[in-house]
Design an enzyme around this catalytic site. Structure first.
Site, PDB file in Angstrom:
ATOM      1  N   ILE A 125      62.579  56.717  -0.211  1.00  0.00           N
ATOM      2  CA  ILE A 125      61.235  56.590   0.383  1.00  0.00           C
ATOM      3  C   ILE A 125      60.898  55.157   0.760  1.00  0.00           C
ATOM      4  CG2 ILE A 125      60.239  58.640  -0.691  1.00  0.00           C
ATOM      5  CD1 ILE A 125      59.036  56.772  -2.831  1.00  0.00           C
ATOM      6  N   GLY A 126      61.694  54.185   0.359  1.00  0.00           N
ATOM      7  CA  GLY A 126      61.370  52.819   0.727  1.00  0.00           C
ATOM      8  C   GLY A 126      62.224  51.814  -0.008  1.00  0.00           C
TER       9      GLY A 126
ATOM     10  N   GLY B   9      61.953  47.537  -1.501  1.00  0.00           N
ATOM     11  CA  GLY B   9      61.122  46.363  -1.686  1.00  0.00           C
ATOM     12  C   GLY B   9      61.925  45.094  -1.505  1.00  0.00           C
TER      13      GLY B   9
ATOM     14  N   PHE C   7      63.712  43.457  -3.583  1.00  0.00           N
ATOM     15  CA  PHE C   7      65.017  43.423  -4.231  1.00  0.00           C
ATOM     16  C   PHE C   7      65.428  44.778  -4.793  1.00  0.00           C
ATOM     17  CE2 PHE C   7      63.196  39.169  -4.572  1.00  0.00           C
ATOM     18  CZ  PHE C   7      64.214  38.392  -4.039  1.00  0.00           C
TER      19      PHE C   7
ATOM     20  N   VAL D 203      65.734  49.431  -4.160  1.00  0.00           N
ATOM     21  CA  VAL D 203      65.599  50.658  -3.377  1.00  0.00           C
ATOM     22  C   VAL D 203      64.792  51.664  -4.191  1.00  0.00           C
ATOM     23  CG1 VAL D 203      66.859  52.531  -2.246  1.00  0.00           C
ATOM     24  CG2 VAL D 203      67.809  50.222  -2.256  1.00  0.00           C
ATOM     25  N   VAL D 204      63.930  52.418  -3.524  1.00  0.00           N
ATOM     26  CA  VAL D 204      63.057  53.369  -4.212  1.00  0.00           C
ATOM     27  C   VAL D 204      63.305  54.785  -3.691  1.00  0.00           C
ATOM     28  CG1 VAL D 204      60.678  53.946  -4.821  1.00  0.00           C
ATOM     29  CG2 VAL D 204      61.313  51.552  -4.426  1.00  0.00           C
TER      30      VAL D 204
ATOM     31  N   ASP E 101      53.573  38.304  -2.033  1.00  0.00           N
ATOM     32  CA  ASP E 101      54.068  39.145  -0.934  1.00  0.00           C
ATOM     33  C   ASP E 101      53.103  40.293  -0.673  1.00  0.00           C
ATOM     34  OD1 ASP E 101      55.756  39.799   1.132  1.00  0.00           O
ATOM     35  OD2 ASP E 101      57.157  40.945  -0.110  1.00  0.00           O
TER      36      ASP E 101
END
Length: 434
Positions: free
Chosen positions: A46-47, A49, A51, A53-54, A166
């Site tokens: 789903i995404g 960031g 550093f 992976v999700v 960020d």
């Protein structure tokens, strides 16, 4: 008073998948998962960031859909391993409705094979970037509620002495009830009180980067996050990126077109080269009136607050606490605490009981003294392994990765996630007095 707000159609499927279909598995040898329905959503990316992976996955212990963040190659260097450890500690430290926190950490392997970290967090259906770029209506009420929650979560972070560094729409998750949570702390750090100590400039996505960082400031404060929120506020109003440039120099040009040429005092945090470059250019007057053209939602109150966030000199920029006290956010606060928050509740008689503190601060600052004691990658590895083991002592059945999962190969090799579905945004927000 109640508010009806909906952004995303459909909810998360319940129940745990059967057999080897799920990436997550219960680590207890005799654990029997609950009975599950057949219409379970598949595990999927789903995404990603700064550093990690999700993926959206299913917790086999209760069938709940959760987010699984993979932090790969943790121990490549001392700097990167300490950064991951800091993010992990932060996720376990956070206790706030508008800040994403860790629900669980997967059981690590033996220390000799310990290379990756897997963190489970709440799964939210969308993020503010997807909402902004969608063609669906975004009302003034949505903007106020979103902005209120961003500042509310940021006040908590800043009170813990944490700079996010960020803040951008993609790092602001939103669920189906418009509840917003700040996420992705891969670049976050504790505020540095010693102005003589240099801080990295490799932070903040360019469109949301504060002018002091663009001009080479070696030290900066929580004001960099406030600038980012101002950029997002303008983006919510205009449904387009406020300062969208090709490079940092052009980014600074777009900022000065709006704010005008800064004075020497405004540039006192900048490096000498940046000041010289700015003074060589023809002076520009401010043009704040263009902010009223962003949309019909750009009222006098909205523009007044926006102008206090978008101030060149960080020392003169409004603080998060003062921004929350601005009258523009009164309606957002009322709507959020009328039916969205967990800190207030409705009695059996239908009366709303409000909390004594609408925007709580952190109970204590986030401690980063431990970082100074870690001088080798092996030290960090051992301390992180120990920290995760301590977090797992909660009485719950621990989780581990299921290598027999149909999606395991894709998950193990994933570095960039696929885009998730666009959310469905409600056309209006209703409000009734009680």
């Amino acid at each position: 008073m109640s508010v009806s707000m909906s952004l995303v159609q459909g909810g998360a499927a319940g129940g745990a998948p059967q057999g080897a279909s799920a990436i997550l598995a219960a680590a207890a040898p005799y654990y029997q998962p609950p009975a599950v329905p057949q219409d379970v959503q598949p595990d999927r990316p789903i995404g990603y960031g700064a550093f990690g992976v999700v993926w959206a996955v299913t917790d086999p212990r209760d069938g709940r859909r959760v987010a699984l963040k993979k932090l790969p190659n943790v121990f490549q260097s001392l700097v990167s391993s300490k950064r991951v450890f800091r993010e992990l500690k932060m996720l376990c430290f956070f206790k706030h409705e508008n800040v994403l926190s860790a629900l669980d950490i997967l059981q690590p392997p033996h220390l000799d094979f310990f290379q990756e970290i897997y963190v489970i967090t709440e799964l939210l259906q969308s993020d503010l970037h997807k909402i902004i770029v969608s063609p669906q209506h975004l009302s003034a009420d949505h903007i106020k509620v979103f902005l209120y929650q961003i500042l509310r979560g940021l006040k908590y972070l800043h009170s813990a002495r944490i700079l996010h560094r960020d803040i951008k729409p993609g790092n602001l998750l939103v669920n189906s009830n418009c509840v917003l949570k700040i996420c992705d702390f891969g670049l976050a750090r504790v505020e540095e009180p010693d102005q003589a100590k240099h801080m990295t400039q490799e932070v903040v996505t360019q469109y949301y980067r504060a002018p002091e960082i663009l001009m080479g400031a070696r030290h900066y404060s929580s004001a960099v996050d406030v600038w980012s929120v101002g950029c997002i506020f303008g983006e919510l109003l205009g449904r387009r990126i406020l300062f969208q440039a090709q490079n940092p120099v052009q980014q600074l040009e777009l900022i000065t077109e709006l704010l005008g040429t800064p004075t020497m005092e405004d540039m006192r945090h900048a490096c000498e080269g940046a000041r010289t470059h700015m003074l060589r250019r023809a002076p520009k007057p401010p043009s704040f009136s263009v902010l009223y053209t962003l949309s019909s939602h750009a009222t006098h109150e909205a523009v007044h607050l926006l102008c206090q966030m978008l101030v060149f000199d960080p020392d003169k920029r409004i603080s998060v606490t003062d921004a929350l006290a601005h009258p523009y956010l009164d309606e957002g606060r009322l709507r959020y605490h009328s039916c969205m928050c967990k800190c207030c509740f409705t009695t059996s008689a239908g009366m709303r009981q409000y909390t004594a503190d609408f925007e709580p601060s952190a109970g204590q600052p986030f401690d980063d003294l431990w970082e100074r004691k870690l001088t080798s990658v092996q030290q960090v590895k051992e301390e992180m392994h120990k920290f995760i083991a301590e977090q797992l002592q909660t009485g719950r059945v621990p989780l581990c990765i299921n290598p027999q999962s149909a999606a395991f190969k894709s998950f193990a090799s994933s570095t960039v996630a696929h885009p998730s579905e666009l959310p469905a945004l409600a056309s209006s927000m209703g409000m009734t007095a009680k």
